[in-house]
Design a protein around this motif. Structure first.
Motif, PDB file in Angstrom:
ATOM      1  N   PRO A  97      11.885  -1.801  16.868  1.00  0.00           N
ATOM      2  CA  PRO A  97      11.427  -3.414  16.319  1.00  0.00           C
ATOM      3  C   PRO A  97       9.859  -3.701  16.750  1.00  0.00           C
ATOM      4  N   GLN A  98       9.324  -3.038  17.505  1.00  0.00           N
ATOM      5  CA  GLN A  98       8.066  -3.023  17.915  1.00  0.00           C
ATOM      6  C   GLN A  98       7.271  -1.752  18.004  1.00  0.00           C
ATOM      7  N   ALA A  99       6.387  -1.370  16.971  1.00  0.00           N
ATOM      8  CA  ALA A  99       5.868   0.032  16.825  1.00  0.00           C
ATOM      9  C   ALA A  99       4.876   0.246  18.121  1.00  0.00           C
ATOM     10  N   ASP A 100       5.382   1.339  18.495  1.00  0.00           N
ATOM     11  CA  ASP A 100       4.547   1.858  19.580  1.00  0.00           C
ATOM     12  C   ASP A 100       4.809   3.460  19.623  1.00  0.00           C
ATOM     13  N   ALA A 101       3.593   4.052  18.803  1.00  0.00           N
ATOM     14  CA  ALA A 101       3.854   5.394  18.314  1.00  0.00           C
ATOM     15  C   ALA A 101       3.452   6.369  19.629  1.00  0.00           C
ATOM     16  N   ASP A 102       2.714   6.054  20.782  1.00  0.00           N
ATOM     17  CA  ASP A 102       2.597   6.866  21.935  1.00  0.00           C
ATOM     18  C   ASP A 102       3.369   6.524  23.214  1.00  0.00           C
ATOM     19  N   HIS A 103       4.557   5.515  22.604  1.00  0.00           N
ATOM     20  CA  HIS A 103       5.458   4.926  23.809  1.00  0.00           C
ATOM     21  C   HIS A 103       4.765   4.707  25.020  1.00  0.00           C
ATOM     22  N   ASP A 104       3.908   4.140  25.290  1.00  0.00           N
ATOM     23  CA  ASP A 104       3.067   3.830  26.398  1.00  0.00           C
ATOM     24  C   ASP A 104       3.332   2.366  26.763  1.00  0.00           C
ATOM     25  N   GLY A 105       4.233   1.533  25.899  1.00  0.00           N
ATOM     26  CA  GLY A 105       4.482   0.198  26.335  1.00  0.00           C
ATOM     27  C   GLY A 105       3.578  -1.033  25.492  1.00  0.00           C
TER      28      GLY A 105
END
Length: 572
Positions: free
Chosen positions: A365-373
């Motif tokens: 639901p909230q884009a975070d391509a590098d999954h760093d928060g």
């Protein structure tokens, strides 16, 4: 009237009796009249009571705990509204209190015992009388010389009773006209029941010689005379008054007076103990085991027990999932700030990019391509992959206590704080930020044109003060409106000095949103600008003081300018 000698007949009570074909023709007979008169204080045929004449019945005798029994206005039954306690229950099959029967429980009675020939006896719906509609025969007949049903005598048949057995000295006892009582008018000597206190009598009917329940040592109620007239009947007197707020024997409680008892003394952990109606039992329905840090029967959680998730697991930065005070459910209320700065439908405290609309991506639901928060929208404008955490987010709603000013005028409004100063002012967040990387960002708009000269608005980072409270070091990233120039400043021994600057191509005017970000990392210092018209700029600077870790205060900066700040973020 001519009657044949061979005809056999008895005494004729009412009407004319004729003989036809060796049988009696009873069509001319009239039924005996019911002369009962409700209200005359005398219990007559068909009456259960009459006025104060209760036939010796009391609330206690009818199965209640106590109280005052009265007669119904129609004399057909008793009024138990002033009795205390639950009382008899019609329909439970048990004959209690004033009940003469209950359901199929007829107390051993049948149609024959009630004076009928045969048939099926039943119980009335209110359990206070028998239903003789299924009986056959005429039923008890007063005047036939036979004691039947509820009769106590019939004509000369006195059931072996005399004036002496009725408490008199001598005389001739007779049967009352309704067969339901004795006629003692011919008796001589003390007459119990005549309403006159005579001989050894203490009382007689309503004549109580001035005595009351109170004079007999009770607190209230209705005193009566015993059937023998030789004693008082105190069954309707009250040794205690339920509802006066004071415990009296044999009460267990009374209103708010619980005798020192609580839910805890009754084996519970907490809640509210109350007194049941009747004052004889305690009501523990509002007592609970909630609060003992154990999930008991009927509870979803208790304290921290039963809490299965955290605010952080819900994607929120701060807050604690807690258990409701009644242990009925857990609540995530403190996980949310109740504010949505970028109007994207995600609460600011759970938004990985609260000042930028960060659309969903790949099922997230909230884009975070590098999954760093840190959301893509917060990284994309300047490719700040070096930052990955939002330390604090301030939408300027109601947190003035988190801020302190150093010069300038700062005032809070609805979702904003306004800063203005002619010489330069700071508004510091109480956070003492340190480490590397470290970033700050502010969003604002200018409500009107600035004053003549340089008009700076922006953010500061790593600001240190000496013992006199004067700034000794720090970094600032500001935008100068008149020249449309982004500047990076460092505070040194000579004050603020510009380390780098760049012109910004923008058409943004008054009321339009602007944003600056200042980032300090191991590779140097970066100052960035973006506004709602698409204008942007980026500065970098490196020297011996611009790399490595930083510590100090973070906050807002204005100089010769008035700006309305709508948000402030600290990153790491």
């Amino acid at each position: 009237m001519y009657i044949k000698k061979s005809a056999v007949f008895g005494a004729i009570v009412l009407g004319a009796l004729v003989c036809t074909a060796c049988t009696f023709d009873t069509s001319g007979l009239e039924a005996p009249a019911n002369n009962a008169s409700c209200g005359n204080g005398v219990i007559e045929t068909g009456e259960a009571c009459d006025g104060a004449a209760l036939d010796g019945n009391t609330c206690v005798g009818l199965g209640f705990d106590g109280g005052v029994l009265t007669c119904r206005a129609d004399c057909g039954g008793f009024d138990t509204s002033r009795c205390e306690g639950a009382g008899p229950v019609c329909g439970d099959g048990a004959i209690t209190g004033a009940e003469v029967c209950d359901g199929t429980n007829l107390g051993g009675h049948n149609c024959v015992s009630r004076g009928f020939l045969s048939g099926v006896l039943a119980c009335a719906a209110d359990c206070l009388a028998f239903d003789t509609s299924g009986c056959e025969g005429t039923g008890p007949v007063c005047g036939n010389g036979v004691i039947e049903g509820t009769e106590v005598c019939d004509g000369a048949n006195l059931d072996d009773q005399t004036c002496v057995t009725q408490g008199f000295l001598s005389g001739v006892l007779a049967c009352a006209g309704n067969c339901l009582a004795f006629d003692a008018s011919g008796c001589v000597g003390p007459g119990c029941g005549n309403g006159v206190i005579e001989g050894d009598e203490l009382c007689d009917g309503a004549a109580l010689d001035g005595q009351t329940c109170e004079t007999q040592g009770f607190v209230g109620g209705v005193l009566a005379c015993a059937g023998s007239c030789l004693a008082y009947d105190t069954t309707s007197c009250l040794a205690q008054v339920c509802g006066n707020g004071a415990i009296e024997e044999p009460e267990l409680c009374d209103g708010a007076d619980l005798g020192g008892k609580t839910c805890a003394t009754q084996g519970f952990f907490g809640g509210e103990l109350t007194c049941n109606a009747g004052c004889m039992t305690l009501n523990t329905s509002d007592c609970t085991m909630c609060g003992n840090e154990q999930v008991d029967s009927g509870e979803v959680c208790d304290g921290t027990a039963g809490i299965t998730q955290t605010c952080q697991e819900l994607g929120c930065r701060t807050g604690t999932v807690t258990c409701l005070p009644d242990c009925s459910a857990s609540t995530t209320a403190t996980c949310f700030s109740g504010h949505d700065e970028d109007a994207d439908g995600v609460d600011d405290n759970c938004d990985n990019c609260p000042t930028w609309h960060n659309p969903a991506s790949g099922g997230n639901p909230q884009a975070d391509a590098d999954h760093d928060g840190l959301g893509n929208a917060c990284e994309a404008p300047w490719d700040d992959a070096v930052l990955d955490t939002i330390v604090t987010f301030e939408p300027f709603t109601n947190n003035a206590g988190n801020w302190s000013s150093d010069g300038g005028n700062w005032s809070w409004g609805a979702d904003h704080v306004t800063g203005s100063d002619t010489l330069g002012g700071y508004y510091f967040h109480n956070l003492q930020a340190s480490g590397s990387p470290l970033g700050v960002e502010a969003t604002w708009y200018n409500p009107e044109n600035g004053a003549f000269g340089y008009n700076h608005t922006g953010v500061v980072l790593g600001v240190q003060h000496n013992g006199l409270g004067m700034v000794t070091s720090g970094w600032a990233c500001t935008f100068e409106r008149d020249d449309k120039q982004l500047g990076l400043f460092k505070y040194g021994t000579t004050g603020w000095s510009q380390q780098a600057s760049v012109a910004v191509s923008t058409s943004a005017g008054n009321g339009q949103s602007r944003k600056v970000r200042l980032v300090h990392s191991t590779s140097g210092v970066r100052c960035q600008y973006l506004d709602e018209t698409g204008g942007s700029a980026n500065l970098t600077f490196t020297d011996s003081n611009s790399v490595g870790a930083q510590s100090g205060k973070v906050g807002l900066r204005t100089s010769n300018e008035r700006a309305v700040f709508t948000s402030f973020i600290t990153y790491q």
